[in-house]
Write a protein that holds these residues in place. Structure first.
Motif, short mmCIF file in Angstrom:
data_model
loop_
_atom_site.label_atom_id
_atom_site.label_comp_id
_atom_site.label_asym_id
_atom_site.label_seq_id
_atom_site.Cartn_x
_atom_site.Cartn_y
_atom_site.Cartn_z
N VAL A 205 20.16 2.87 9.01
CA VAL A 205 21.42 2.83 9.73
C VAL A 205 21.22 2.01 11.01
CG1 VAL A 205 22.23 5.04 8.84
CG2 VAL A 205 20.95 4.97 10.99
N THR A 206 22.30 1.46 11.48
CA THR A 206 22.26 0.75 12.77
C THR A 206 23.01 1.58 13.81
OG1 THR A 206 24.25 -0.52 12.27
CG2 THR A 206 22.13 -1.51 11.67
N ALA A 207 22.51 1.55 15.01
CA ALA A 207 23.12 2.34 16.09
C ALA A 207 23.16 1.52 17.37
CB ALA A 207 22.35 3.64 16.30
N ARG A 208 24.18 1.80 18.15
CA ARG A 208 24.38 1.08 19.40
C ARG A 208 24.94 2.03 20.45
NH1 ARG A 208 28.03 -4.49 19.82
NH2 ARG A 208 26.81 -5.48 21.48
N PHE A 209 24.33 2.04 21.63
CA PHE A 209 24.79 2.90 22.72
C PHE A 209 25.95 2.23 23.44
CE2 PHE A 209 25.02 4.52 27.00
CZ PHE A 209 24.65 5.86 26.91
N ILE A 210 26.99 3.01 23.72
CA ILE A 210 28.15 2.52 24.46
C ILE A 210 28.37 3.41 25.68
CG2 ILE A 210 30.63 2.04 24.40
CD1 ILE A 210 30.36 1.72 21.37
N ARG A 295 45.10 5.92 26.47
CA ARG A 295 45.85 6.53 27.56
C ARG A 295 46.12 5.52 28.67
NH1 ARG A 295 42.49 11.97 28.71
NH2 ARG A 295 44.03 12.13 30.39
N ASN A 296 45.91 4.25 28.36
CA ASN A 296 46.16 3.15 29.29
C ASN A 296 45.30 3.24 30.55
OD1 ASN A 296 47.50 0.67 29.71
ND2 ASN A 296 48.87 1.63 31.19
N ARG A 297 44.14 3.85 30.42
CA ARG A 297 43.21 3.89 31.54
C ARG A 297 42.41 2.58 31.59
NH1 ARG A 297 40.37 9.67 30.38
NH2 ARG A 297 40.13 8.61 28.38
N ASN A 298 41.98 2.24 32.78
CA ASN A 298 41.13 1.07 32.96
C ASN A 298 39.70 1.43 32.56
OD1 ASN A 298 43.25 -0.52 34.57
ND2 ASN A 298 43.05 1.37 35.75
N VAL A 299 39.10 0.63 31.68
CA VAL A 299 37.78 0.95 31.16
C VAL A 299 36.81 -0.18 31.51
CG1 VAL A 299 36.40 1.44 29.10
CG2 VAL A 299 38.76 2.30 29.27
N ALA A 300 35.78 0.16 32.29
CA ALA A 300 34.66 -0.74 32.55
C ALA A 300 33.49 -0.25 31.71
CB ALA A 300 34.30 -0.74 34.03
N ALA A 301 32.92 -1.14 30.90
CA ALA A 301 32.00 -0.65 29.88
C ALA A 301 30.90 -1.65 29.58
CB ALA A 301 32.77 -0.31 28.61
N PHE A 302 29.89 -1.12 28.88
CA PHE A 302 28.83 -1.96 28.34
C PHE A 302 28.44 -1.40 26.98
CE2 PHE A 302 25.99 1.43 29.43
CZ PHE A 302 24.89 1.28 28.59
N ALA A 303 27.85 -2.24 26.15
CA ALA A 303 27.30 -1.84 24.86
C ALA A 303 25.89 -2.39 24.76
CB ALA A 303 28.16 -2.35 23.71
N GLY A 304 24.96 -1.52 24.41
CA GLY A 304 23.57 -1.93 24.28
C GLY A 304 23.33 -2.70 23.00
N PRO A 305 22.12 -3.15 22.77
CA PRO A 305 21.80 -3.90 21.55
C PRO A 305 21.82 -2.99 20.32
CG PRO A 305 19.80 -3.46 22.79
CD PRO A 305 20.94 -3.00 23.66
N VAL A 306 22.04 -3.58 19.17
CA VAL A 306 22.05 -2.84 17.91
C VAL A 306 20.61 -2.54 17.51
CG1 VAL A 306 22.68 -2.90 15.46
CG2 VAL A 306 24.21 -3.89 17.20
N THR A 307 20.35 -1.26 17.22
CA THR A 307 19.02 -0.81 16.81
C THR A 307 19.07 -0.30 15.37
OG1 THR A 307 18.44 -0.15 19.08
CG2 THR A 307 17.15 0.82 17.29
N THR A 308 18.11 -0.71 14.56
CA THR A 308 18.05 -0.25 13.16
C THR A 308 17.10 0.94 13.07
OG1 THR A 308 18.48 -2.47 12.31
CG2 THR A 308 17.48 -0.88 10.79
N VAL A 309 17.60 2.01 12.46
CA VAL A 309 16.80 3.23 12.28
C VAL A 309 16.52 3.37 10.78
CG1 VAL A 309 16.60 5.68 12.76
CG2 VAL A 309 18.02 4.23 14.24
N ASP A 312 13.75 8.30 7.44
CA ASP A 312 12.64 9.14 7.90
C ASP A 312 12.00 8.62 9.19
OD1 ASP A 312 12.93 10.84 5.67
OD2 ASP A 312 11.71 9.47 4.45
N SER A 313 12.78 7.96 10.01
CA SER A 313 12.26 7.47 11.29
C SER A 313 13.19 7.92 12.41
CB SER A 313 12.10 5.95 11.28
OG SER A 313 13.36 5.33 11.13
N GLU A 314 12.73 7.72 13.63
CA GLU A 314 13.47 8.18 14.80
C GLU A 314 13.71 7.02 15.76
OE1 GLU A 314 11.07 11.22 16.46
OE2 GLU A 314 11.54 12.72 14.91
N ALA A 315 14.68 7.20 16.63
CA ALA A 315 14.99 6.19 17.65
C ALA A 315 15.61 6.88 18.86
CB ALA A 315 15.94 5.13 17.09
N ARG A 316 15.52 6.22 19.99
CA ARG A 316 16.14 6.72 21.21
C ARG A 316 16.96 5.61 21.86
NH1 ARG A 316 12.78 8.53 26.53
NH2 ARG A 316 12.62 6.26 26.68
N LEU A 317 18.19 5.90 22.19
CA LEU A 317 19.08 4.97 22.88
C LEU A 317 19.64 5.67 24.11
CD1 LEU A 317 21.17 3.74 19.78
CD2 LEU A 317 19.08 2.74 20.68
#
Length: 562
Positions: A205-210, A295-309, A312-317
């Motif tokens: 699976v691929t995972a990305r922190f937001i 809800r029309n709120r102003n959102v300042a955001a970032f997304a980290g790089p895509v990590t493949t897990v 039977d393995s582990e990952a930390r984001l």
């Protein structure tokens, strides 16, 4: 209307405008600060709208933003029925919503709502008054949604013998076990937010922190307003190429911010005295973007790089979330250039050294008010030679005032001839007619820089001086300091030469009154600076004036002609 009358009316018109502005500020309606939500549930009778939209991320940099679909397994709970997880440390009191694991409330126990209040200042909250939350989530296999977590406990407290507190929330996404961990440390406003993933599925699976900061357009509850000027309220971004970029809410609503890939960086929402910021690992490539949510709120955001897990393995984001005061030393520990959110304006190159010096003086003295006094003395000593030169010129003009008046009467009908004779007279007597303006011209940049420094420095918020001055960041409640400032300006005028033009003389007599009204709403710390500066200037000018008046060489050419 002639120019002289116009010069007199302009400051009076400005003063009238400022009085109207201040009236509106003092007597306008101010929304009350929201109370803390209940430890295990939303406040009774308060409807809390669920954050049921998935965390969004642009499909590609500088492309049209697309809403990511909801994660499979997404569940919704009825509005107002969610149990919140309470976490209390020595500097933070937060509530975490298990539905997604967002921080929906954050109070700062060491910063009071108002002077003398027992209620803590509330930075993040989500209710009828204000919606301002710190959201974080995962984009798994390209899909972003809300995970329904199960907390191990509903209440956590950092005890006196602990230096660190970990809060774990457990969840599952399509066979991937997820632990969302919030790590708190004693004395720190920075919280490490990490996802620990264990892939028990048969496929990778691929995972990305937001990380997102979502805020509505409600006014800044901590806004320090003086003379019609407000501190910045809006988003800010940082990258190696652009260390500090403001993006106001209007630009977010209109979609003017261009998404960008950066190395490290941070995103923040800034207000007066306080800031919230997401700081991802600085060694990874991150996507910074801005958007609006359902809800029309102003959102300042970032997304980290895509990590493949792999199976039977582990990952930390993860990333670091800062929620607290704009203290430069705290911000420097979180991310590079985050201290720039302490915005001293365009004269930052003067304000930064002034604050550095003020901070070091306070470390020795232990009182911000007396530190301002000593800072004023040091600044005045640095300007002493320039001031002395100006005061000598003014003292000569004062002593030779009768001769200047005689020349004016003698050549009054011939302005060109009078100007020529006056210039000859100035040269012979070593008088600089503009010399009296130099001290003010030099002090004004320092004054403006000090104004923004005192306005932006949370260290001065609710900081006492002595007697009736219990908050250096606010106006003098009894207006004693502004009156003393006006009186000191009047004494200075008595030491200055009387302007030969009657209209100029009237304007000069009005200035102490006009400036007194200006200073009525200035922060007490700034008025202290100006009063002390005036007192030192009066002493310096008095000594120089007496010396010039007793110097027989001054006016010798005039006496010889007679």
């Amino acid at each position: 209307m002639d120019v002289k009358r116009l010069l007199l009316l302009i400051p009076l018109a400005v003063l009238a405008y400022l009085l109207v502005v201040q009236w509106n500020q003092d007597y306008g309606q101010v929304a009350p600060e929201p109370d803390a939500p209940a430890i295990t549930a939303s406040p009774p009778g308060e409807e809390q709208a669920p954050d049921d939209d998935g965390l969004t991320v642009p499909a590609a940099p500088r492309a049209e933003q697309e809403m990511a679909s909801e994660m499979p397994g997404e569940t919704e709970q009825p509005s107002g029925s969610r149990d919140l997880v309470a976490v209390v440390t020595d500097v933070l009191d937060v509530r975490i919503d298990p539905q997604g694991g967002d921080i929906v409330y954050a109070a700062l126990p060491q910063h009071r709502l108002t002077l003398g209040s027992e209620r803590p200042y509330v930075l993040l909250s989500d209710n009828e008054t204000r919606s301002y939350v710190a959201r974080s989530g995962l984009q798994v296999d390209g899909q972003g949604g809300r995970v329904s977590f199960t907390p191990e406990n509903t209440s956590y407290r950092l005890t006196d013998d602990e230096s660190r507190l970990d809060v774990d929330l457990h969840g599952e996404i399509n066979g991937v076990e997820v632990i969302k961990r919030f790590s708190f440390e004693r004395g720190s406003y920075a919280v490490d937010v990490n996802y620990f993933l264990t892939n028990n599925a048969e496929e990778p699976v691929t995972a990305r922190f937001i990380g997102q900061l979502a805020r509505d357009n409600s006014p800044d509850p901590s806004s320090g307003v003086s003379m019609g000027m407000k501190s910045y309220l809006g988003a800010a971004y940082s990258s190696p190429e652009d260390r500090y970029q403001k993006v106001d809410f209007d630009d977010i609503q209109s979609g003017k911010f261009n998404n960008r890939d950066v190395q490290g960086g941070w995103v923040a929402i800034i207000q007066h005295y306080f800031v919230s910021a997401w700081a991802p690992p600085q060694n990874q490539q991150n996507l910074q973007y801005a958007t609006t949510d359902s809800r029309n709120r102003n959102v300042a955001a970032f997304a980290g790089p895509v990590t493949t897990v792999s199976p039977d393995s582990e990952a930390r984001l993860g990333a670091t979330l800062y929620m607290g005061p704009k203290v430069q030393s705290y911000l420097e520990e979180v991310a590079p250039n985050l201290r720039l959110t302490v915005d001293f304006g365009w004269l930052w190159f003067i304000a930064n050294p002034l604050f550095w010096l003020l901070d070091h003086i306070q470390d020795i003295i232990g009182n911000w008010g007396w530190s301002i006094v000593l800072l004023t003395v040091l600044v005045k000593l640095a300007m002493w030679p320039l001031s002395a030169k100006a005061y000598k010129s003014m003292a000569r003009m004062r002593k030779l005032g009768p001769e200047m008046q005689r020349l004016k009467e003698q050549y009054g009908d011939d302005r060109q001839k009078m100007s020529q004779e006056m210039m000859k007279f100035y040269q012979k007597e070593k008088i600089n007619p503009l010399g009296g303006c130099l001290p003010i011209l030099v002090q004004m940049p320092v004054f403006i820089a000090l104004y923004w420094m005192l306005l932006e420095s949370v260290e001065l918020r609710h900081a006492p001086f002595m007697f009736w001055i219990q908050d250096l960041s606010m106006k003098d409640p009894f207006f004693i300091l502004p009156i003393l400032m006006g009186a000191s300006m009047f004494v200075q005028q008595m030491l200055n030469p009387t302007p030969p033009d009657p209209m100029q003389a009237k304007i000069m007599k009005m200035l102490p009154i006009v400036f007194t009204f200006f200073f009525l709403w200035f922060p007490a710390g700034l008025v202290i600076y100006w009063v002390v500066n005036n007192v030192i200037s009066i002493a310096q000018q008095y000594v120089i004036t007496r010396k010039i008046e007793n110097d027989p060489s001054v006016g010798k050419t005039v006496k010889s002609k007679r």
